[in-house]
Write an enzyme that holds these catalytic residues in place. Sequence first.
Site, PDB file in Angstrom:
ATOM      1  CG  ASP A 117      -1.860   1.291   1.407  1.00  0.00           C
ATOM      2  OD1 ASP A 117      -1.889   1.957   0.651  1.00  0.00           O
ATOM      3  OD2 ASP A 117      -2.386   1.559   2.376  1.00  0.00           O
ATOM      4  CG  ASN A 154      -2.950   5.303  -1.523  1.00  0.00           C
ATOM      5  OD1 ASN A 154      -2.801   4.110  -0.969  1.00  0.00           O
ATOM      6  ND2 ASN A 154      -3.871   5.880  -2.208  1.00  0.00           N
ATOM      7  CG  ASP A 157      -5.746   3.394   0.198  1.00  0.00           C
ATOM      8  OD1 ASP A 157      -4.914   2.366   0.302  1.00  0.00           O
ATOM      9  OD2 ASP A 157      -6.245   3.592  -0.898  1.00  0.00           O
ATOM     10  CG  ASP A 177      -1.135   1.427  -3.705  1.00  0.00           C
ATOM     11  OD1 ASP A 177      -0.113   1.207  -4.200  1.00  0.00           O
ATOM     12  OD2 ASP A 177      -1.463   2.138  -2.860  1.00  0.00           O
ATOM     13  CG  ASP A 192      -6.805 -12.312 -13.702  1.00  0.00           C
ATOM     14  OD1 ASP A 192      -7.698 -12.912 -14.368  1.00  0.00           O
ATOM     15  OD2 ASP A 192      -6.128 -12.744 -12.582  1.00  0.00           O
ATOM     16  CG  ASP A 210     -11.591 -15.430 -13.815  1.00  0.00           C
ATOM     17  OD1 ASP A 210     -10.931 -15.626 -13.036  1.00  0.00           O
ATOM     18  OD2 ASP A 210     -12.763 -15.148 -14.106  1.00  0.00           O
ATOM     19  CD  GLU A 242      -9.862 -19.952 -12.720  1.00  0.00           C
ATOM     20  OE1 GLU A 242      -9.933 -20.344 -11.426  1.00  0.00           O
ATOM     21  OE2 GLU A 242     -10.614 -19.142 -13.298  1.00  0.00           O
ATOM     22  CG  HIS A 279      -6.681 -15.283  -6.680  1.00  0.00           C
ATOM     23  ND1 HIS A 279      -6.100 -16.121  -7.730  1.00  0.00           N
ATOM     24  CD2 HIS A 279      -7.607 -14.814  -7.010  1.00  0.00           C
ATOM     25  CE1 HIS A 279      -6.836 -16.021  -8.438  1.00  0.00           C
ATOM     26  NE2 HIS A 279      -7.958 -15.570  -7.824  1.00  0.00           N
ATOM     27  CG  ASP A 280      -9.269 -18.543  -6.639  1.00  0.00           C
ATOM     28  OD1 ASP A 280      -9.831 -17.408  -6.056  1.00  0.00           O
ATOM     29  OD2 ASP A 280      -9.142 -18.776  -8.089  1.00  0.00           O
TER      30      ASP A 280
HETATM   31  C1  GLC Z   1     -11.672 -17.596 -10.966  1.00  0.00           C
HETATM   32  C2  GLC Z   1     -10.968 -16.481 -10.146  1.00  0.00           C
HETATM   33  C3  GLC Z   1     -11.616 -16.355  -8.856  1.00  0.00           C
HETATM   34  C4  GLC Z   1     -12.989 -15.676  -9.120  1.00  0.00           C
HETATM   35  C5  GLC Z   1     -13.736 -16.478 -10.205  1.00  0.00           C
HETATM   36  C6  GLC Z   1     -14.729 -15.688 -10.762  1.00  0.00           C
HETATM   37  O1  GLC Z   1     -11.848 -18.705 -10.322  1.00  0.00           O
HETATM   38  O2  GLC Z   1      -9.661 -17.231  -9.921  1.00  0.00           O
HETATM   39  O3  GLC Z   1     -10.857 -15.597  -7.627  1.00  0.00           O
HETATM   40  O4  GLC Z   1     -13.623 -15.762  -7.957  1.00  0.00           O
HETATM   41  O5  GLC Z   1     -12.982 -17.137 -11.240  1.00  0.00           O
HETATM   42  O6  GLC Z   1     -14.269 -14.660 -11.609  1.00  0.00           O
END
Ligand code: GLC
Length: 555
Positions: free
Chosen positions: A22, A24, A26, A30, A99, A198, A255, A328-329
Amino acid sequence: MSELPWWRGEVVYQIYPKSFCDSNDDGIGDLRGITSKLDYLKRLGVTMLWVCPIYPSPMADNGYDIADYRAIAPEFGTMEDFEQLVAEARQRDIKILLDLVINHTSDEHPWFKGALAHPDGPSHDYYIFKQGTEPPNNWRSVFGGSVWERVAGTDEWYFHSFGKKQPDLNWENPQVRRELFDMVRWWLDKGIAGFRVDAINFIKKDQSWADREPDGADGLAKCTKAVRNQPGMGTFLAELKHEAFEPYGCVTVAEAAGVSYDAFGEFIGEDGYFSMFFDFRHADLDIASGNEWFHRVPWTIGDLNERLMAGQLAIQPHGWGANFIENHDQPRATTKYLGEAQHDPRAVKTLGAMSLFLRGMLFIYQGQELGMVNFERTSIDQFDDLSSLDQYQRSLDEGYSPEEALHLVNLRSRDNARTPFPWTSERYGGFSKVEPWLAMTQEWPVINARSQEDDPKSVLNFYRSAISFRKEGPYARCLVDGDIAPLRSTADVIAYVRSCGDDKLYCWFNLGPEDAYEPLPEEDVKTVWFTDEQPDASDGVLHLRPWQTVLMARS
Ligand code: GLC
């Protein structure tokens, strides 16, 4: 394959912008924060960044709900900040992957707002609407509840595979496809290297829209069987490739969960739709389905080995894979795969090495290089992730107690990986000077980048040296271009051989707390890389210490 693809040796680092740095104060990470850490990433050996969505969004799903495809979310900065990130990264030979979320938009996208405001207007057919007094079928969305949401005050329903603020685009409409392809080219013109794409195998739906056999206490049926990997999807994917990606020679990572082994050749390789895709079989080995965290499955290191190797062998004839143990999932790989040994640096390093030396492009998720672990939350209110809230409710509906439901969610929550990056042991981990949008993990005073920086034995320094061995060491060619084959091994050991011409690199990873003894596959081999102490190899047997990695090559 006629020519080796340029991207196969890249080392990709995935950034979750909200939680990286971060600049700035908040409480939200970023773009300038990312730019300020490029030297750290360069030192790690990273050559490409995958930046999760940075577009304007109501953030119902942290940016996977896009309200404007051609701008930057104000909380992340400006288009100038983005261009500066691209330019400064380029100076360090680091490329950028964005992404690309084109299965759905946000319900706050002007197209969707237009569709609701003008049912007879052109953007109504950009989405999927059906008429009726009841939901048009019994499919369950990935984030829970029906895939159909009623448009207030009407008998019209719109379709969403994910959250209700994420209406699916109607790919059957050629105008939608044209708009999307145009937008993809617009970003590529800005000099990015490519995209992580995605949920792309959701773009074709079963056009019968027929009810399916219910499979849960909510009386609904999971939608994935009707909206993922459907016949006809390939036509759209081929068009996306030809119209948008191919003219730029960009790299694309799809993905695409649930693609069958037989279809790998259609997806990747010279004639495939994408450069690579993520295979989730090894990542989801602890659950029966990615959307049902309460269906836990017992597993062993042998199962992990089997899934990883099956994926590697299925990909090898066609191209390269996209190797990862975190994103991240997913929960943190340390907690998921190592359990009680999650804090043991020997175990964390061997887990990392096992993934780093596989065949394919390497992906590292932010914080993986520090050995970050899951965050055990004590109440459901502490979660932000919408799928965690849904999975908690579904676990209760399926008969689990609130304590059990919380435990199940803690094991799998996507918030495990989304905690702010711990740069230092200062307050808020040097991530921000104010309270971050999501709480830091409990471990940040100990697990942070600064404390690992000068410790030669740290997980961070291990990742640096292992990445450099992969990219620039004497066996780099074997590790990047070489083939892979599994090696027979004992229960807790994953073992494979990487080979390139006559060069052979034998790799053993002991992912258990006991010593292991492995037969040497050839007589004339020498140790070329290891973790922990110098290993013994005598009388045709390699002695691996608990949690040890050993690489041996033909002498
Ligand atoms: C993909 C992303 C996930 C998101 C989902 C809907 O699985 O990795 O984080 O919630 O798509 O876009």
